[in-house]
Design a protein around this motif. Structure first.
Motif, short mmCIF file in Angstrom:
data_model
loop_
_atom_site.label_atom_id
_atom_site.label_comp_id
_atom_site.label_asym_id
_atom_site.label_seq_id
_atom_site.Cartn_x
_atom_site.Cartn_y
_atom_site.Cartn_z
N MET A 1 -2.28 17.59 2.26
CA MET A 1 -2.32 16.42 1.40
C MET A 1 -1.94 15.18 2.21
O MET A 1 -1.08 15.23 3.08
CB MET A 1 -1.36 16.60 0.21
N ILE A 2 -2.62 14.05 1.90
CA ILE A 2 -2.40 12.80 2.61
C ILE A 2 -1.75 11.80 1.65
O ILE A 2 -2.22 11.61 0.53
CB ILE A 2 -3.72 12.23 3.16
N TYR A 3 -0.69 11.16 2.10
CA TYR A 3 0.01 10.16 1.30
C TYR A 3 -0.62 8.79 1.54
O TYR A 3 -0.79 8.36 2.67
CB TYR A 3 1.49 10.13 1.67
N ILE A 4 -0.99 8.09 0.44
CA ILE A 4 -1.58 6.75 0.53
C ILE A 4 -0.46 5.72 0.36
O ILE A 4 0.25 5.72 -0.64
CB ILE A 4 -2.65 6.53 -0.56
N ASP A 5 -0.31 4.85 1.34
CA ASP A 5 0.70 3.79 1.30
C ASP A 5 0.14 2.58 0.57
O ASP A 5 -0.83 1.96 1.03
CB ASP A 5 1.09 3.42 2.73
N ASN A 6 0.72 2.22 -0.60
CA ASN A 6 0.22 1.05 -1.33
C ASN A 6 0.91 -0.25 -0.90
O ASN A 6 0.73 -1.30 -1.54
CB ASN A 6 0.36 1.24 -2.85
N GLU A 7 1.71 -0.19 0.15
CA GLU A 7 2.33 -1.36 0.78
C GLU A 7 3.33 -2.07 -0.14
O GLU A 7 3.56 -3.27 -0.01
CB GLU A 7 1.25 -2.33 1.27
N GLY A 8 3.91 -1.32 -1.08
CA GLY A 8 4.95 -1.88 -1.93
C GLY A 8 4.48 -2.85 -2.98
O GLY A 8 5.28 -3.58 -3.58
N ILE A 9 3.19 -2.86 -3.26
CA ILE A 9 2.63 -3.80 -4.24
C ILE A 9 3.05 -3.39 -5.65
O ILE A 9 3.02 -2.20 -6.02
CB ILE A 9 1.10 -3.83 -4.11
N THR A 10 3.42 -4.38 -6.48
CA THR A 10 3.84 -4.10 -7.86
C THR A 10 2.94 -4.77 -8.90
O THR A 10 3.24 -4.73 -10.09
CB THR A 10 5.29 -4.55 -8.10
N ASP A 11 1.86 -5.38 -8.46
CA ASP A 11 0.89 -5.99 -9.39
C ASP A 11 0.03 -4.87 -9.99
O ASP A 11 -0.70 -4.19 -9.26
CB ASP A 11 0.02 -6.99 -8.63
N PRO A 12 0.08 -4.66 -11.33
CA PRO A 12 -0.67 -3.54 -11.91
C PRO A 12 -2.18 -3.66 -11.75
O PRO A 12 -2.87 -2.64 -11.65
CB PRO A 12 -0.26 -3.57 -13.39
N HIS A 13 -2.70 -4.90 -11.72
CA HIS A 13 -4.14 -5.07 -11.51
C HIS A 13 -4.55 -4.50 -10.15
O HIS A 13 -5.56 -3.81 -10.03
CB HIS A 13 -4.51 -6.56 -11.56
N VAL A 14 -3.74 -4.79 -9.13
CA VAL A 14 -4.05 -4.34 -7.77
C VAL A 14 -3.84 -2.83 -7.65
O VAL A 14 -4.67 -2.12 -7.07
CB VAL A 14 -3.18 -5.09 -6.74
N ASN A 15 -2.75 -2.31 -8.21
CA ASN A 15 -2.48 -0.88 -8.07
C ASN A 15 -3.56 -0.03 -8.74
O ASN A 15 -3.96 1.01 -8.19
CB ASN A 15 -1.10 -0.56 -8.65
#
Length: 335
Positions: A1-15
C-alpha cells in the motif's frame, strides 16, 4: 500500500478534489491510503438534496463550508478534530458495500490503542452503542475507494446545529437524536492526542516499522488536474447545492440500504416530466440513469415496472427489494 501525502491541506474543496483525482488517474494495480483533515464543513452525500440536509442560516453565520462528495451515504460534519481516511483500490464486486473489509485495519489499530472499536450496522464503526466513524464508497468499473471519518475530538455540538437530522432516520433507528449516538474517540483514550499525532499512530499501525512506508507526493501535473476539479466542480454552487425543480409527488422510505426519497413531476395526461432521487443509499452506478429512464413514462405501475425492468437495482441503491422499490414510486409515503 502507498500513502498519499495531501501536504497538510485542510480546505475540503481541495481534499475532495485530491481524492477524486487520485481514484481516476493514479495507476491501477496499486492500493493507496489517503488521510486528510478538513476545516469546519458539511460534506454532503452524492445523492442528497443539500438544502434539506443543512441549517443554512447557522452555516452562513459560522462560516462552515458545504461540499458535495462523489460517494453515497449521508451528510457529515467535519472539523479539525476529525480525521478522514480513504482506501483506494482496484474494483471488485466482493468489495462493493463491504465496509468491514476496508475498516478492519483501522479497527485493529484502534483496538491496540485500547479503544474497543467494532463494525456494526450498515457502515459504522462503534464503541459500545456510540458511533465514532461512518463510511462511504465510490466505484467506477475499474477503481473504487472506501472512505470514512474518525471522530477524535470533534465539536459534536455543531452536528445538531449545522445538520437537519431527519426524523425518518432517527425513528427508524430507534434513537431520540443523532447526537446521542455519536462519541469522540478521545473519550476512550487514556491521554489526549492531537489529530496529527492520532494520524501518525494510525499510520504506524498500518505501516509497522518492519514495513517500508511508500509515499506518493503529488506532482505539478496532479495539481493541475486537482485545481481544475476545484474550479469546475467542488468550488461551484451547481455541484454542491444544485438546482432542485418543483415536484408534484414525493415518496420517502427507509430501506435496510438507506433512505430513498423520490420526487416526481407529472404532466397533464399522466406522464413523468421530471424525476429526482435523493437519499443516503450507496450504489456503484449513477442514480441519474434511473431518473432518465422514468422521464416520459406513464405514471402507472405497469409502465414504471417496464421502464425499470432492465436495471440491476443493487448497482444503484444497494439491497432493495424490486417490488418495494416500485411501491415506493407508486405508493403512499411511509412518513
Amino acid at each position: 500500500m502507498i500513502y498519499i501525502d495531501n501536504e497538510g491541506i485542510t480546505d475540503p474543496h481541495v481534499n475532495l478534489a485530491i481524492e477524486e483525482h487520485c481514484i481516476r488517474h493514479l495507476p491501477a494495480g496499486e492500493d493507496y491510503l489517503l488521510f486528510y483533515i478538513n476545516a469546519p464543513s458539511i460534506i454532503i452525500g452524492r445523492n442528497q438534496n443539500t438544502l434539506e440536509e443543512i441549517h443554512q442560516a447557522y452555516i452562513d453565520e459560522h462560516d462552515i463550508q458545504v461540499v458535495r462528495r462523489i460517494s453515497g451515504g449521508g451528510a457529515v460534519y467535519h472539523d479539525h478534530g476529525n480525521l478522514n481516511f480513504s482506501f483506494l483500490t482496484d474494483f471488485s464486486k466482493d468489495k462493493l458495500n463491504n465496509f468491514k473489509q476496508f475498516a478492519t485495519p483501522i479497527i485493529e489499530v484502534l483496538n491496540e490503542m485500547g479503544v474497543a472499536a467494532e463494525m456494526k450496522g450498515r457502515n459504522d464503526i462503534v464503541v459500545g452503542d456510540k458511533k465514532i466513524s461512518g463510511n462511504a464508497q465510490f466505484s467506477s468499473t475499474k477503481r473504487m475507494f472506501n472512505h470514512g471519518t474518525l471522530l477524535l475530538d470533534c465539536d459534536l455540538s455543531q452536528v445538531s446545529r449545522a445538520l437537519d437530522v431527519k426524523m425518518t432516520k432517527i425513528q427508524s433507528k430507534g434513537h431520540k437524536s443523532s447526537r446521542s449516538r455519536v462519541a469522540n474517540i478521545a473519550e476512550f483514550l487514556d491521554e489526549a492526542l492531537s489529530t496529527e499525532a492520532f494520524k501518525e499512530k494510525i499510520l504506524d499501525g498500518i505501516f509497522p516499522q518492519s514495513t517500508e512506508r511508500r509515499v506518493y507526493r503529488l506532482t505539478d501535473k496532479d495539481w493541475e488536474s486537482i485545481n481544475a476539479l476545484v474550479e469546475e466542480k467542488y468550488g461551484r454552487w451547481e455541484w454542491n447545492y444544485g438546482r432542485s425543480p418543483d415536484f408534484d409527488i414525493q415518496r420517502t422510505r427507509h430501506f435496510a440500504a438507506g433512505i430513498v426519497d423520490f420526487r416526481l413531476k407529472v404532466k397533464r395526461g399522466g406522464t413523468v416530466e421530471n424525476v429526482k432521487i435523493y437519499g443516503d443509499f450507496f450504489g456503484q452506478r449513477p442514480i441519474e440513469e434511473i431518473e432518465d429512464a422514468l422521464i416520459g413514462v406513464r405514471y402507472h405501475r405497469e409502465d414504471i415496472e417496464a421502464a425499470l425492468a432492465g436495471f440491476d437495482l443493487y448497482a444503484y441503491v444497494g439491497d432493495v427489494d424490486r417490488g418495494e422499490f416500485i411501491d415506493l414510486i407508486y405508493g403512499p409515503d411511509e412518513v
